[in-house]
Design a protein around this motif. Structure first.
Motif, PDB file in Angstrom:
ATOM      1  N   ALA A  52     -46.377 -14.350  27.876  1.00 37.09           N
ATOM      2  CA  ALA A  52     -46.222 -15.555  27.771  1.00 37.09           C
ATOM      3  C   ALA A  52     -47.564 -16.408  26.895  1.00 37.09           C
ATOM      4  CB  ALA A  52     -45.709 -16.395  28.901  1.00 37.09           C
ATOM      5  N   ALA A  53     -47.251 -17.459  26.479  1.00 35.08           N
ATOM      6  CA  ALA A  53     -48.216 -18.350  25.878  1.00 35.08           C
ATOM      7  C   ALA A  53     -49.179 -18.736  26.793  1.00 35.08           C
ATOM      8  CB  ALA A  53     -47.702 -19.321  25.434  1.00 35.08           C
ATOM      9  N   ALA A  54     -50.524 -18.658  26.607  1.00 32.21           N
ATOM     10  CA  ALA A  54     -51.412 -18.771  27.726  1.00 32.21           C
ATOM     11  C   ALA A  54     -51.703 -20.531  27.487  1.00 32.21           C
ATOM     12  CB  ALA A  54     -52.876 -18.231  26.884  1.00 32.21           C
ATOM     13  N   ASP A  55     -51.485 -21.198  26.462  1.00 38.01           N
ATOM     14  CA  ASP A  55     -51.718 -22.519  26.332  1.00 38.01           C
ATOM     15  C   ASP A  55     -50.723 -23.417  27.171  1.00 38.01           C
ATOM     16  OD1 ASP A  55     -49.512 -23.301  24.053  1.00 38.01           O
ATOM     17  OD2 ASP A  55     -50.104 -21.632  23.784  1.00 38.01           O
ATOM     18  N   TYR A  56     -49.529 -22.629  27.717  1.00 30.30           N
ATOM     19  CA  TYR A  56     -48.416 -23.131  28.443  1.00 30.30           C
ATOM     20  C   TYR A  56     -48.627 -22.653  30.050  1.00 30.30           C
ATOM     21  CZ  TYR A  56     -44.128 -25.140  29.848  1.00 30.30           C
ATOM     22  OH  TYR A  56     -42.893 -25.887  30.594  1.00 30.30           O
ATOM     23  N   PHE A  57     -48.662 -21.550  30.136  1.00 32.15           N
ATOM     24  CA  PHE A  57     -48.526 -20.714  31.248  1.00 32.15           C
ATOM     25  C   PHE A  57     -49.895 -20.821  32.195  1.00 32.15           C
ATOM     26  CE2 PHE A  57     -44.502 -19.601  29.740  1.00 32.15           C
ATOM     27  CZ  PHE A  57     -43.881 -19.850  30.889  1.00 32.15           C
ATOM     28  N   PHE A  58     -51.074 -21.073  31.275  1.00 31.41           N
ATOM     29  CA  PHE A  58     -52.224 -20.865  32.008  1.00 31.41           C
ATOM     30  C   PHE A  58     -53.126 -22.278  31.783  1.00 31.41           C
ATOM     31  CE2 PHE A  58     -50.923 -16.567  31.898  1.00 31.41           C
ATOM     32  CZ  PHE A  58     -51.580 -15.903  32.854  1.00 31.41           C
ATOM     33  N   SER A 102     -53.361 -25.060  33.885  1.00 26.00           N
ATOM     34  CA  SER A 102     -54.053 -25.541  35.037  1.00 26.00           C
ATOM     35  C   SER A 102     -54.139 -24.244  35.831  1.00 26.00           C
ATOM     36  CB  SER A 102     -53.123 -26.688  35.692  1.00 26.00           C
ATOM     37  OG  SER A 102     -52.016 -26.114  36.273  1.00 26.00           O
ATOM     38  N   PRO A 103     -55.256 -24.476  36.721  1.00 27.63           N
ATOM     39  CA  PRO A 103     -55.652 -23.392  37.742  1.00 27.63           C
ATOM     40  C   PRO A 103     -54.184 -22.840  38.698  1.00 27.63           C
ATOM     41  CG  PRO A 103     -57.175 -25.090  37.721  1.00 27.63           C
ATOM     42  CD  PRO A 103     -56.216 -25.705  36.888  1.00 27.63           C
ATOM     43  N   ALA A 104     -53.636 -23.813  38.969  1.00 28.05           N
ATOM     44  CA  ALA A 104     -52.427 -23.871  40.152  1.00 28.05           C
ATOM     45  C   ALA A 104     -51.285 -22.693  39.160  1.00 28.05           C
ATOM     46  CB  ALA A 104     -51.765 -24.954  40.593  1.00 28.05           C
ATOM     47  N   LYS A 105     -50.983 -23.346  37.771  1.00 29.18           N
ATOM     48  CA  LYS A 105     -50.176 -22.652  37.007  1.00 29.18           C
ATOM     49  C   LYS A 105     -50.456 -21.281  36.745  1.00 29.18           C
ATOM     50  CE  LYS A 105     -47.351 -25.374  33.684  1.00 29.18           C
ATOM     51  NZ  LYS A 105     -47.330 -26.015  32.537  1.00 29.18           N
ATOM     52  N   ALA A 106     -51.873 -21.139  36.411  1.00 27.35           N
ATOM     53  CA  ALA A 106     -52.459 -19.816  36.151  1.00 27.35           C
ATOM     54  C   ALA A 106     -52.346 -18.848  37.273  1.00 27.35           C
ATOM     55  CB  ALA A 106     -53.857 -19.920  35.484  1.00 27.35           C
ATOM     56  N   TRP A 107     -52.643 -19.205  38.427  1.00 29.53           N
ATOM     57  CA  TRP A 107     -52.749 -18.378  39.371  1.00 29.53           C
ATOM     58  C   TRP A 107     -50.880 -17.947  39.969  1.00 29.53           C
ATOM     59  CZ3 TRP A 107     -49.721 -18.190  44.285  1.00 29.53           C
ATOM     60  CH2 TRP A 107     -50.344 -17.293  45.068  1.00 29.53           C
ATOM     61  N   LEU A 108     -50.163 -19.143  39.838  1.00 29.54           N
ATOM     62  CA  LEU A 108     -48.572 -18.601  39.859  1.00 29.54           C
ATOM     63  C   LEU A 108     -48.105 -17.663  38.875  1.00 29.54           C
ATOM     64  CD1 LEU A 108     -46.862 -20.171  42.023  1.00 29.54           C
ATOM     65  CD2 LEU A 108     -45.900 -21.332  39.920  1.00 29.54           C
ATOM     66  N   SER A 109     -48.633 -17.927  37.479  1.00 30.12           N
ATOM     67  CA  SER A 109     -48.269 -16.964  36.529  1.00 30.12           C
ATOM     68  C   SER A 109     -48.850 -15.610  36.623  1.00 30.12           C
ATOM     69  CB  SER A 109     -48.842 -17.656  35.122  1.00 30.12           C
ATOM     70  OG  SER A 109     -48.120 -19.050  34.891  1.00 30.12           O
ATOM     71  N   GLU A 110     -50.066 -15.720  37.031  1.00 29.01           N
ATOM     72  CA  GLU A 110     -50.534 -14.037  36.928  1.00 29.01           C
ATOM     73  C   GLU A 110     -50.134 -13.350  38.372  1.00 29.01           C
ATOM     74  OE1 GLU A 110     -54.771 -14.156  36.748  1.00 29.01           O
ATOM     75  OE2 GLU A 110     -54.816 -11.951  37.387  1.00 29.01           O
ATOM     76  N   HIS A 111     -50.017 -14.266  39.409  1.00 27.94           N
ATOM     77  CA  HIS A 111     -49.797 -13.253  40.626  1.00 27.94           C
ATOM     78  C   HIS A 111     -48.420 -13.341  41.126  1.00 27.94           C
ATOM     79  CE1 HIS A 111     -54.125 -14.156  40.908  1.00 27.94           C
ATOM     80  NE2 HIS A 111     -54.000 -13.042  41.469  1.00 27.94           N
TER      81      HIS A 111
END
Lengths: 212, 310
Positions: free
Chosen positions: A65-71, A73-82
């Motif tokens: 998925a698109a890094a600019d959308y799903f990553f 903010s830090p919270a979004k990034a954590w959720l997206s990754e884990h």
């Protein structure tokens, strides 16, 4: 663990609120390296494809998925990754961006590890239930991993249930048509047009109710 | 109280017995026939699942049965909304229509007959067009409001009458009370579907409504009506307060109304160019394919019973 719990909830919600009509589910690859290619109408797309996978395989299935959308903010990034297990891809390169790194590197690594990628080559959800041209990224992956099957999956109805820009989920039965796997034959243009043809054929398998 | 439980239990055991006999026949036919009978086998298997769900919810409690009927309405309405043309602008309106389901079944649970009878035909009927006009899109307004209201009446209002039978109290003539009436309605409606189909397959020659449903024949229809009529006379004394005249009337009302409900949904499917309303029930199609007859028999049988006995 968290991911499993999340997808158990999603699975119940998907089956109860939406209801899926899946054709040829047996063609979905559960073992990597493999690439699932789907049309993109809604945030539900990834959820539904993940919900179709056996729970024990979830950790090896990676939506791209698109890094600019799903990553963003830090919270979004954590959720997206884990929780979602997303592999980020830089959608567009801004000037001054480091061009030495291939934006698909994360995908190559994952395929090398024997993961199953979920890819939306339209690049964006766009207007719900309308397909746009496919981006060529998938062909680079197929070229690098010619042994990995590329499985087209056409979905209909998810964009009706939860289109872009809406937070109100309205229940609809959704169709998921899985196509025969394709492999890299050595020609990029041919590969992309064959993929586009597969999607065109899958989308004609059923006459869908008009939705304007 | 003891007696009531026993009658209903015997009725349920009878249904399971009938299903077992039918399954043996289907098995024998599929072994002997050279034609592909997988659909018939699948269909029989689905009957086991449906009868099991119905029996369990029936035995556990009225409340669970009401919830099961609300779920049936939800699935049916979802199927309906998924197959008809809808407007993107009406997403919110569809959402309100779905919300009418828990409200309508709450009136059933609450035994609030006055509200139960008017909530959808009056309040939702007036509210949905208003909600739709808020989208400020008048193109296709009439079609949207008309189709949404019809779906709500068919899938929610009609079906909720079956659930309302449940909460009718036992009377002097009928110790089985509401649950007995519901069992009578569901059993005869579904049995009639199978009987009309079977007679049609065996003897069917003269088409009855070829423009709508080319497989329906006069022989199937009349054979089904006769079979259901006899079965109504036999089972009414067990689970209903009906005397013989009323049992006979119900024995005609259910198969005839069931047939009309069936061909009404057929007309809808034909207009939309689909074969089945969905794929939820293997061998049967969608849930609307299964409850099409019930959309007509439930409200008619409910008011028949209410008029004469409550």
């Amino acid at each position: 663990m968290l991911q499993k719990a999340f997808y158990i909830v999603i699975r119940i919600a998907v089956l109860f609120l939406l209801g899926l009509n899946v054709r040829r589910k047996e063609l979905l690859p559960v073992k990597g390296p493999a690439i699932i290619v789907a049309n993109h109408n809604s945030h539900l797309d990834t959820m539904v494809l993940m919900a179709l996978m056996p729970l024990s395989r979830l950790k090896d299935i990676k939506p791209v998925a698109a890094a600019d959308y799903f990553f963003s903010s830090p919270a979004k990034a954590w959720l997206s990754e884990h929780v979602l297990g997303i592999i980020p891809v830089e959608r567009r390169r801004k000037d001054g961006h480091d061009r030495s790194k291939d934006p698909l590197q994360g995908c190559y690594d994952a395929l090398g590890d024997g993961k199953v990628l979920i890819l939306f080559p339209e690049g964006s959800r766009g207007e719900p239930e309308q397909m746009t041209d496919l981006k060529k990224g998938v062909s680079y992956l197929a070229e690098r991993f010619p042994q990995a099957p590329v499985v087209p999956v056409f979905t209909h109805g998810l964009g009706k249930a939860l289109p872009r820009g809406s937070f109100l989920l309205v229940p609809f039965f959704c169709d998921i048509f899985v196509g025969e796997p394709m492999t890299w034959e050595g020609n990029r243009i041919q590969f992309m047009s064959a993929l586009q043809d597969r999607f065109a054929a899958l989308s004609k398998e059923k006459t869908f109710a008009p939705w304007e | 109280m003891n007696l009531q439980l026993q009658t209903l239990h015997w009725a349920l055991i009878g249904i399971w017995g009938l299903l077992a006999v039918a399954s043996v026949i289907v098995y024998a036919i599929s072994r002997r026939s050279r034609k592909n009978m997988s659909e018939l086998v699948e269909r029989t298997r689905s009957w086991w699942v449906m009868v099991a769900i119905f029996t369990v919810s029936f035995l556990v409690s009225n409340t669970l049965s009401i919830i099961v009927f609300a779920l049936i309405s939800f699935l049916a309405l979802k199927e309906y909304f998924s197959m008809i043309p809808t407007r993107r602008a009406d997403r919110r309106v569809l959402f309100w229509a779905y919300l009418a389901i828990p409200v309508q079944y709450f009136w059933v649970y609450d035994s609030y007959y006055g509200m139960f009878a008017v909530f959808i035909p009056v309040y939702m009927f007036l509210f949905l067009p208003f909600a739709s006009l808020l989208t400020q899109q008048t193109e296709g307004f009439l079609k949207a409001v008309g189709t949404l209201n019809w779906g709500l009446m068919l899938c929610v209002f009609s079906i909720s009458h079956a659930a309302f039978l449940l909460i009718l109290p036992p009377t002097a003539e009928n110790s089985a009370g509401g649950p007995g009436l519901l069992l009578f309605l569901i059993f005869l409606t579904q049995f009639n579907d199978v009987a009309q189909y079977t007679w049609g397959k065996l003897l069917g020659r003269h088409k009855i409504v070829p423009g709508v449903s080319p497989n329906k024949t006069w022989e199937g229809f009349l054979g089904g009506v006769a079979t259901t009529f006899v079965l109504a006379l036999l089972t009414a004394p067990l689970v209903t307060p009906f005397d013989m005249a009323h049992a006979a009337l119900a024995g005609l009302l259910i198969p005839i109304a069931g047939f009309i409900g069936d061909v009404t949904v057929s007309a809808l499917k034909r207009d939309l160019g689909v074969k089945d309303t969905g794929s939820l029930i293997p061998g049967h199609g969608g849930i609307l394919d299964r409850i099409d007859s019930l959309t007509y028999t439930a409200p008619l049988f409910f008011h028949f019973t209410r008029y004469f006995y409550y």
